[in-house]
Design an enzyme around this catalytic site. Sequence first.
Site, PDB file in Angstrom:
ATOM      1  N   TYR A  97      28.701  19.906 -11.195  1.00 51.76           N
ATOM      2  CA  TYR A  97      29.084  21.082 -11.913  1.00 51.76           C
ATOM      3  C   TYR A  97      28.345  22.212 -10.904  1.00 51.76           C
ATOM      4  O   TYR A  97      27.149  21.170 -10.281  1.00 51.76           O
ATOM      5  CB  TYR A  97      28.762  21.667 -13.451  1.00 51.76           C
ATOM      6  CG  TYR A  97      27.591  22.794 -13.892  1.00 51.76           C
ATOM      7  CD1 TYR A  97      28.479  24.179 -14.335  1.00 51.76           C
ATOM      8  CD2 TYR A  97      26.933  23.407 -13.659  1.00 51.76           C
ATOM      9  CE1 TYR A  97      28.431  25.627 -14.234  1.00 51.76           C
ATOM     10  CE2 TYR A  97      26.289  25.225 -13.866  1.00 51.76           C
ATOM     11  CZ  TYR A  97      27.540  25.819 -14.342  1.00 51.76           C
ATOM     12  OH  TYR A  97      27.239  26.772 -13.640  1.00 51.76           O
ATOM     13  N   CYS A 196      28.031  13.335 -13.002  1.00 55.61           N
ATOM     14  CA  CYS A 196      28.394  12.444 -11.658  1.00 55.61           C
ATOM     15  C   CYS A 196      28.739  11.019 -12.526  1.00 55.61           C
ATOM     16  O   CYS A 196      28.832  10.241 -11.735  1.00 55.61           O
ATOM     17  CB  CYS A 196      26.885  11.770 -11.523  1.00 55.61           C
ATOM     18  SG  CYS A 196      26.260  13.425 -10.158  1.00 55.61           S
TER      19      CYS A 196
END
Length: 239
Positions: A97, A196
Amino acid sequence: MPKVKFQSLDNITYQSGWDLQTELHNELKANKLEWRHLPDDEKSKKSQIHHLLFCQHNHVYTLGKSGSQEHLLLDEEGLNSSNIEYFKINRGGDITYHGPGQITGYPIFDLDEFFTDVHKYVRLLEECVIQLLDTYGIKGSREDGFTGVWIQPMDPNSPKRKICAIGVHLSRWVTMHGFALNVNTDLSYFKSIIPCGIEDDDKTVTSMEAELRNNVDQEEVKMRLKSIFAQVFEFEYIE
């Protein structure tokens, strides 16, 4: 020493930032192609103007080329209703993000004028952030098997906290993309992704604000980090 131009760009759309990166990246690559045909004595007089961009993006999720679409937990309707953009991009890594309260850094470096070692490059990106955090009394570290910068818990039963994500792309040894440091980031946006691609229960995300329990002057962070970059990568800034 390599010469670097610095830009700080706030409230910039991800597309605009990506377009600027691509333009600068292509310029450096074009120079290399043009100069390689020069005689050695003329080639030795040429040097690149590198770039370091610190951006604060509007809300966006980005998925790296090795990432999984399943790590985005919102459908198109959910993205639209939350006013969040989404891009599949050409950096390494999975989904992350970017948004307000975060410093997203893009070094556009021709590593032929620094060192030609991708592993070293990523480690030095981490080192810059680790040194920056240290100036605020936050102990950042590396985590075996993962890129980025982490905060290790005092309590071994508590999760390890990722404060900075890293994902890069290189072509002809010219870099783009880079790192995302959570300063005053609204961490709730990470709940709509698997950050991730890490699904381990003992790992989560954090920010400088969360660690210090106080809002942080983001402009001051930028200036400190800007200075540390020049020291760690051994370059000088030019106007």
